[in-house]
Write a protein that holds these residues in place. Structure first.
Motif, PDB file in Angstrom:
ATOM      1  N   ALA A  60       0.831  -1.207   0.000  1.00  0.00           N
ATOM      2  CA  ALA A  60       0.000   0.000   0.000  1.00  0.00           C
ATOM      3  C   ALA A  60       0.868   1.260   0.000  1.00  0.00           C
ATOM      4  O   ALA A  60       0.525   2.256  -0.631  1.00  0.00           O
ATOM      5  CB  ALA A  60      -0.926   0.000   1.214  1.00  0.00           C
ATOM      6  N   ILE A  61       2.007   1.204   0.675  1.00  0.00           N
ATOM      7  CA  ILE A  61       2.914   2.349   0.725  1.00  0.00           C
ATOM      8  C   ILE A  61       3.669   2.509  -0.591  1.00  0.00           C
ATOM      9  O   ILE A  61       3.843   3.615  -1.089  1.00  0.00           O
ATOM     10  CB  ILE A  61       3.911   2.198   1.898  1.00  0.00           C
ATOM     11  CG1 ILE A  61       3.158   2.330   3.228  1.00  0.00           C
ATOM     12  CG2 ILE A  61       5.027   3.218   1.810  1.00  0.00           C
ATOM     13  CD1 ILE A  61       3.981   1.959   4.439  1.00  0.00           C
ATOM     14  N   ASP A  62       4.108   1.397  -1.164  1.00  0.00           N
ATOM     15  CA  ASP A  62       4.930   1.441  -2.378  1.00  0.00           C
ATOM     16  C   ASP A  62       4.436   0.416  -3.396  1.00  0.00           C
ATOM     17  O   ASP A  62       5.042  -0.644  -3.576  1.00  0.00           O
ATOM     18  CB  ASP A  62       6.390   1.174  -2.015  1.00  0.00           C
ATOM     19  CG  ASP A  62       7.349   1.520  -3.136  1.00  0.00           C
ATOM     20  OD1 ASP A  62       6.892   1.846  -4.248  1.00  0.00           O
ATOM     21  OD2 ASP A  62       8.571   1.468  -2.894  1.00  0.00           O
ATOM     22  N   PRO A  63       3.317   0.702  -4.068  1.00  0.00           N
ATOM     23  CA  PRO A  63       2.737  -0.285  -4.994  1.00  0.00           C
ATOM     24  C   PRO A  63       3.590  -0.561  -6.229  1.00  0.00           C
ATOM     25  O   PRO A  63       3.365  -1.552  -6.909  1.00  0.00           O
ATOM     26  CB  PRO A  63       1.393   0.340  -5.382  1.00  0.00           C
ATOM     27  CG  PRO A  63       1.534   1.790  -5.102  1.00  0.00           C
ATOM     28  CD  PRO A  63       2.530   1.912  -3.986  1.00  0.00           C
ATOM     29  N   GLY A  64       4.566   0.244  -6.496  1.00  0.00           N
ATOM     30  CA  GLY A  64       5.409   0.041  -7.665  1.00  0.00           C
ATOM     31  C   GLY A  64       6.630  -0.824  -7.414  1.00  0.00           C
ATOM     32  O   GLY A  64       7.404  -1.084  -8.333  1.00  0.00           O
ATOM     33  N   TYR A  65       6.814  -1.297  -6.186  1.00  0.00           N
ATOM     34  CA  TYR A  65       8.001  -2.071  -5.848  1.00  0.00           C
ATOM     35  C   TYR A  65       7.694  -3.562  -6.024  1.00  0.00           C
ATOM     36  O   TYR A  65       7.067  -4.203  -5.188  1.00  0.00           O
ATOM     37  CB  TYR A  65       8.450  -1.751  -4.423  1.00  0.00           C
ATOM     38  CG  TYR A  65       9.796  -2.324  -4.062  1.00  0.00           C
ATOM     39  CD1 TYR A  65      10.939  -1.943  -4.750  1.00  0.00           C
ATOM     40  CD2 TYR A  65       9.920  -3.239  -3.031  1.00  0.00           C
ATOM     41  CE1 TYR A  65      12.175  -2.471  -4.418  1.00  0.00           C
ATOM     42  CE2 TYR A  65      11.158  -3.772  -2.694  1.00  0.00           C
ATOM     43  CZ  TYR A  65      12.275  -3.375  -3.393  1.00  0.00           C
ATOM     44  OH  TYR A  65      13.504  -3.900  -3.070  1.00  0.00           O
ATOM     45  N   THR A  66       8.140  -4.128  -7.113  1.00  0.00           N
ATOM     46  CA  THR A  66       7.807  -5.493  -7.523  1.00  0.00           C
ATOM     47  C   THR A  66       8.218  -6.579  -6.524  1.00  0.00           C
ATOM     48  O   THR A  66       7.475  -7.539  -6.334  1.00  0.00           O
ATOM     49  CB  THR A  66       8.408  -5.790  -8.910  1.00  0.00           C
ATOM     50  OG1 THR A  66       7.908  -4.805  -9.824  1.00  0.00           O
ATOM     51  CG2 THR A  66       8.061  -7.171  -9.406  1.00  0.00           C
ATOM     52  N   PRO A  67       9.378  -6.506  -5.857  1.00  0.00           N
ATOM     53  CA  PRO A  67       9.747  -7.587  -4.934  1.00  0.00           C
ATOM     54  C   PRO A  67       8.745  -7.849  -3.806  1.00  0.00           C
ATOM     55  O   PRO A  67       8.744  -8.942  -3.239  1.00  0.00           O
ATOM     56  CB  PRO A  67      11.098  -7.118  -4.375  1.00  0.00           C
ATOM     57  CG  PRO A  67      11.681  -6.313  -5.483  1.00  0.00           C
ATOM     58  CD  PRO A  67      10.504  -5.583  -6.072  1.00  0.00           C
ATOM     59  N   ILE A  68       7.881  -6.913  -3.517  1.00  0.00           N
ATOM     60  CA  ILE A  68       6.851  -7.156  -2.497  1.00  0.00           C
ATOM     61  C   ILE A  68       5.946  -8.301  -2.938  1.00  0.00           C
ATOM     62  O   ILE A  68       5.517  -9.120  -2.121  1.00  0.00           O
ATOM     63  CB  ILE A  68       6.033  -5.880  -2.213  1.00  0.00           C
ATOM     64  CG1 ILE A  68       6.918  -4.780  -1.649  1.00  0.00           C
ATOM     65  CG2 ILE A  68       4.885  -6.180  -1.244  1.00  0.00           C
ATOM     66  CD1 ILE A  68       6.231  -3.428  -1.518  1.00  0.00           C
ATOM     67  N   PHE A  69       5.680  -8.397  -4.234  1.00  0.00           N
ATOM     68  CA  PHE A  69       4.829  -9.470  -4.729  1.00  0.00           C
ATOM     69  C   PHE A  69       5.477 -10.836  -4.522  1.00  0.00           C
ATOM     70  O   PHE A  69       4.782 -11.823  -4.251  1.00  0.00           O
ATOM     71  CB  PHE A  69       4.495  -9.252  -6.208  1.00  0.00           C
ATOM     72  CG  PHE A  69       3.535  -8.122  -6.422  1.00  0.00           C
ATOM     73  CD1 PHE A  69       2.178  -8.280  -6.195  1.00  0.00           C
ATOM     74  CD2 PHE A  69       3.988  -6.885  -6.826  1.00  0.00           C
ATOM     75  CE1 PHE A  69       1.300  -7.232  -6.382  1.00  0.00           C
ATOM     76  CE2 PHE A  69       3.121  -5.829  -7.017  1.00  0.00           C
ATOM     77  CZ  PHE A  69       1.766  -6.004  -6.787  1.00  0.00           C
ATOM     78  N   LEU A  70       6.800 -10.890  -4.624  1.00  0.00           N
ATOM     79  CA  LEU A  70       7.502 -12.151  -4.376  1.00  0.00           C
ATOM     80  C   LEU A  70       7.380 -12.558  -2.906  1.00  0.00           C
ATOM     81  O   LEU A  70       7.209 -13.741  -2.593  1.00  0.00           O
ATOM     82  CB  LEU A  70       8.967 -12.031  -4.782  1.00  0.00           C
ATOM     83  CG  LEU A  70       9.230 -11.724  -6.256  1.00  0.00           C
ATOM     84  CD1 LEU A  70      10.717 -11.538  -6.501  1.00  0.00           C
ATOM     85  CD2 LEU A  70       8.656 -12.787  -7.149  1.00  0.00           C
ATOM     86  N   GLU A  71       7.458 -11.574  -2.016  1.00  0.00           N
ATOM     87  CA  GLU A  71       7.305 -11.863  -0.585  1.00  0.00           C
ATOM     88  C   GLU A  71       5.885 -12.316  -0.273  1.00  0.00           C
ATOM     89  O   GLU A  71       5.672 -13.253   0.497  1.00  0.00           O
ATOM     90  CB  GLU A  71       7.673 -10.627   0.249  1.00  0.00           C
ATOM     91  CG  GLU A  71       9.101 -10.152   0.075  1.00  0.00           C
ATOM     92  CD  GLU A  71      10.158 -11.168   0.470  1.00  0.00           C
ATOM     93  OE1 GLU A  71       9.868 -12.106   1.238  1.00  0.00           O
ATOM     94  OE2 GLU A  71      11.305 -11.017   0.006  1.00  0.00           O
ATOM     95  N   LEU A  72       4.893 -11.645  -0.866  1.00  0.00           N
ATOM     96  CA  LEU A  72       3.506 -12.048  -0.670  1.00  0.00           C
ATOM     97  C   LEU A  72       3.274 -13.462  -1.193  1.00  0.00           C
ATOM     98  O   LEU A  72       2.552 -14.260  -0.568  1.00  0.00           O
ATOM     99  CB  LEU A  72       2.563 -11.066  -1.373  1.00  0.00           C
ATOM    100  CG  LEU A  72       2.255  -9.792  -0.613  1.00  0.00           C
ATOM    101  CD1 LEU A  72       1.639  -8.745  -1.539  1.00  0.00           C
ATOM    102  CD2 LEU A  72       1.322 -10.069   0.552  1.00  0.00           C
ATOM    103  N   ALA A  73       3.874 -13.792  -2.322  1.00  0.00           N
ATOM    104  CA  ALA A  73       3.718 -15.124  -2.889  1.00  0.00           C
ATOM    105  C   ALA A  73       4.317 -16.183  -1.978  1.00  0.00           C
ATOM    106  O   ALA A  73       3.709 -17.235  -1.752  1.00  0.00           O
ATOM    107  CB  ALA A  73       4.368 -15.179  -4.268  1.00  0.00           C
TER     108      ALA A  73
END
Length: 164
Positions: A60-73
């Motif tokens: 929510a703070i940084d929606p453009g930072y792709t590595p967050i999706f890897l952590e969520l996965a």
């Protein structure tokens, strides 16, 4: 004078292209980075739901930072939600199509879900992108070789003994 519109359009295209290629290599917002570190610690401690909450707050703070999706996965996989994990990996791949970690992670989640043929396609893609000796390729090869948990459970001696 007649080249001015074309020159303006070309310079606009170059500025846009430069900003897009630079965006993939940036660091996370410091507040999001703190939440990512917190989420990783929670995930390591086995608290997947709190880790997911931290990663979602970082997103929510940084929606453009792709590595967050890897952590969520990864958190979704640990929570047994392979379908959700695959969705996160695909979001990362939409943003960065040659992300080795996302290709490998998606392949591992596919194996866990029982989709070995699709996982083998991910393996072939990884081998073509980074070779047969890169860490992501080796990790996915190992998971595919081990097979899916559902298939392994079906092949245990107890399951064959109960059918006789």
């Amino acid at each position: 004078m007649r080249f001015a519109p074309a020159a303006a359009a070309l310079s606009l295209l170059l500025v846009t292209t430069a900003s897009v290629t630079h965006a993939g290599d940036r660091d996370a917002d410091p507040r999001a980075a703190d939440l990512i570190v917190e989420g990783k610690a929670l995930l390591a401690a086995g608290d997947t739901q709190e880790a997911i909450d931290a990663f979602e707050a970082a997103l929510a703070i940084d929606p453009g930072y792709t590595p967050i999706f890897l952590e969520l996965a990864e958190a979704a996989r640990q929570d047994g939600l392979q379908g959700k994990a695959i969705r996160y990996y695909r979001e990362a791949l939409d943003r960065d199509p040659d992300n080795f970690a996302a290709i490998s992670g998606e392949g591992e989640a596919l194996v866990e879900k029982g989709a070995l043929e699709k996982a083998k396609r991910n393996l072939a893609r990884l081998e073509s992108l980074c070779g047969s000796n890169c860490p992501e390729t080796l990790a996915l090869q190992g998971v595919i070789a081990a097979g899916s948990p559902a298939r392994l459970a079906a092949e245990t001696p107890e399951s064959t003994a109960s059918t006789n």
